[in-house]
Each structure stands twice: as C-alpha cells, then as structure tokens.
Scaffold this active site. Sequence first.
Site, PDB file in Angstrom:
ATOM      1  CE1 TYR A  18      88.445 116.559  85.492  1.00  0.00           C
ATOM      2  CE2 TYR A  18      90.210 117.715  86.619  1.00  0.00           C
ATOM      3  CZ  TYR A  18      89.045 116.987  86.658  1.00  0.00           C
ATOM      4  OH  TYR A  18      88.489 116.679  87.859  1.00  0.00           O
ATOM      5  CE1 TYR A 151      84.674 117.750  89.987  1.00  0.00           C
ATOM      6  CE2 TYR A 151      85.599 117.650  92.199  1.00  0.00           C
ATOM      7  CZ  TYR A 151      85.585 117.216  90.887  1.00  0.00           C
ATOM      8  OH  TYR A 151      86.460 116.246  90.481  1.00  0.00           O
ATOM      9  CG  ASP A 252      81.869 116.520  98.962  1.00  0.00           C
ATOM     10  OD1 ASP A 252      82.927 116.530  99.618  1.00  0.00           O
ATOM     11  OD2 ASP A 252      81.830 116.327  97.729  1.00  0.00           O
ATOM     12  CE  LYS A 281      90.264 118.270  96.466  1.00  0.00           C
ATOM     13  NZ  LYS A 281      88.875 118.206  95.998  1.00  0.00           N
TER      14      LYS A 281
END
Length: 446
Positions: A18, A151, A252, A281
């Site tokens: 980003y 997200y 998720d 993750k």
Amino acid sequence: MQPTLDFDFDSNHIWHPYTSMTRALPVYGVHSALGCELELVDGRKLVDGTSSWWACVHGYGHPDILSAMERQLHQLSHVMFGGITHSPAIELCQKLVAMTCEPLTKVFLCDSGSIAVEVAIKMAVQYWQGKIASNPQATQKQRILTVKKGYHGDTFAAMSVCDPEGGMHTMFGDAVTKQWFVDAPQTPFGEVLQVDDLSSMREMLAKHHQDIAAVIIEPIMQGAGGMRFYSADYLKGLRSLCDEFKVLLILDEIATGFGRTGKLFAYEHADITPDILCLGKALTGGYISLAATLCSDEVARGISQSPAGVFMHGPTFMGNPLACAAACASLDIINRCEWPTQVSAIEQQMREELKDAANIPSVKDVRVLGAVGVLEMHQSVNTAQLQQQFVDLGVWVRPFANLIYIMPPYTISTSQLSQLTSAMKQVAATIGAATSSEDSSTISHG
Ligand SMILES: *Cc1c(COP(=O)(O)O)cnc(C)c1O
C-alpha cells in the site's frame, strides 16, 4: 553491526504494501529475528507486537518449524500437485480436518489468504450451479452478502467483499463486482445481542436470497476493517438466518484462526459451524505463505454436480510441500496446547496494563480479546511518524487508520509484553486530543 542495505534502491524500485513508488515511505532494514525480537541492520532489537501481520504466533526461529522445513527442503521443496500427492499435504489436511468442526472434511490448499477467499467464493457459486436440477432458481445464486467494516484480502473477489467505504471499491470503480452489504455487527463481544442487530441482515436475505450464494464474515473479530470484537450471539443468529434462507455461510478465520481470540477457532465462541472456512496467516506459524479453504461434504457434492463437474481452481504452487511441512510443525505446536494458557495470560496482562490508556485524551476506546489489544483513537494516526516513535522505544508496532494495536506472538514474555503496552500508552499520549493528523482512512493493514 550488520552491513547496511541499499535503501536508495529499495525506495526507487521496490513496492512495499500500500505505498507509492514516487513518494516512498520510510522502511526499516531487518537483518534477522529470533523469539519475539526483530534485529535491525544497525543492531537495534525490537520487541515484535505484530507477529508479522498476525502470522508468527510461535515466535521467530522456532527449532521445530526450522528443522521440519530443513528436512523437507532437502527431500522435496516443490512438486506440482496435478496428478501427484505427497506426505506433507496429506498429513496437513488430516490435521486440519481433525482440528476443525465435524462438517468440514474437504480441504483446498492455496497460496495466500486472499486466494483462500477467492476459492471460497468460487466454491459457493459452483455449489449452487450444482443445485439447478433440484432448484431451477439456484443458478441465479451468484452474489455474496456481507457486513460493512470487513476485510477479506486484496484480490478482486476478496476486495468486492471488503468494507465498501473504507476499502478499495471507489478506487477501482466498476472493475469490482457489486456485492451486497448490511451494517456491521453492533453488539460488543460478551454481550447479549441488541434486538435489532441482525434485522438488516434478515431483511436483505428475505428480499434477495434467490440471488445470494453465500454470506461471508470474519467471526467474532473484524480485523483490518477496524479491530472490532462483536457478540457471539450475532454469529449464532446469522447461522440460523443462512439456514432459513438457504444461503451458505463462509467464515474467514484467516486472522482469528489458531487461538488468537482465545478459542482455537473463533466460531467456537458461538458454537456454530460454517459451510466453508478460510484459513491462512498463522497456518504455517508465519514462516511461509500458505492458506486453506475447507468445506463440507454437502458443498463438495454440490460442486461435483455443477456443469463443470470439477472445482475450477489449481494454482501452480498448490500444496507446496515446504509450506505444508512448516504448517504441520506449527499445528503440532498448537496441538501441544500451550497456547490457551499463553493467550489467556496475554489477555489478562493487556487488560491490566492497557486499562488506564482510557484516560489518555486521544484514546476513544480500549479493548482486548484473546491476544489482541487495541487502542482506538479519536483521529486517524500518521503511521510513519508513530512507527518511528515505536522504533525509538524499542518495539515494532504498526498502527493503521485510527488504531494502535498489538497482536504479539503467543510466546511473548511478561516483560516484553509490558514493553509493548507501555510504548502504546506513551505514543498515544503524544497525540493531541483533537489535532487532526494525516488521514489514512483507507482500510489497509499497511
Ligand atoms: C489478512 C487477511 C486476508 C488476506 O490474506 P493475505 O494472505 O494477505 O492474502 C483475508 N482475510 C482476513 C480476515 C485477513 O485478516
């Protein structure tokens, strides 16, 4: 002192998450990492409050994971998964099926969290295509319904279900599929559901269920969309609504899985089971990229009845043996079950040490769940500026939007954790109560 890095080349040629290629932000050179500390190239050591974006739960340089990866590296670091199988993949999927709830029996291994979400969405759409024979309207079920403040990753389908305001929708316009959104859960974690918290979800499902393949949500903790912890009752109610309106439920757990919220999986807080589950993750203990999407027999059967007859996804590095070996070693550590004690000790210490942060004028809210500690600020913070302050205090904490948070490795020591919480308070105290700082309202965990 380590040899210095070519920071000039970095800032002129290498994208970081980003960031702009013309206005590069500061980066810190890391030479090595051990336990819960990063060592910078200038020799300074920083206590890691991020677990490298929530993945490195057992700390760096864990001997079990290193030796499992070393062994695997020499034996078979990669081989294609089309027409071939191997023991690291089989062993890993056996573990995942055993650790997750009963309905989840089928595993799709993929490269990263965002891809696990893409795969989950494809599964849901293909499932309903397989139901056309029994339900002619099922073919319409192609949309995804979700909540705001979510997200789910940065690839296109994942982006389409991220928060529509804080996320990247506006930047990509019509290139992003339009999905349906309802308000984010409002009832805080640990509280009884506020009466109307699920009503917009119910209304939307009642009106559009013929077009909706699945609801996707991060269970209990909305992570990069705002570090919000919501009531387990909400998830319970959502499961019933999905059943009532014949819509699949995708959870998720890429951020919440493997103990982070105090349960092995966050859905255990609500005692529900999803139809499709995304993991990533911490799956490999944060040593190498790997993710997985699990689904039920029912979903797998539906997919095989679809016109394609097969599930249409197959990444080049699917089931990478080296990553699977790391994940097996990490799950063995998880299965030794030291984490529940570690996570609850971290939770308790953060509650005690962060409590008085509520008196800091710039702090709007203090919240802790499992091994996640959050200071929500009144204003968006300047990430680069605060980052420097944290490094000067000997810790690695990376705030985003209006959040100063930590998600430390489970192996963090009491004194290291105190260093983190005291740095959070010290840095928060330097921020004026009402001074506006550089806006970073875009959702990113960058
Ligand atoms: C980080 C994250 C993702 C994306 O995972 P990547 O590995 O960065 O692609 C998806 N969902 C949630 C909840 C996450 O926290």
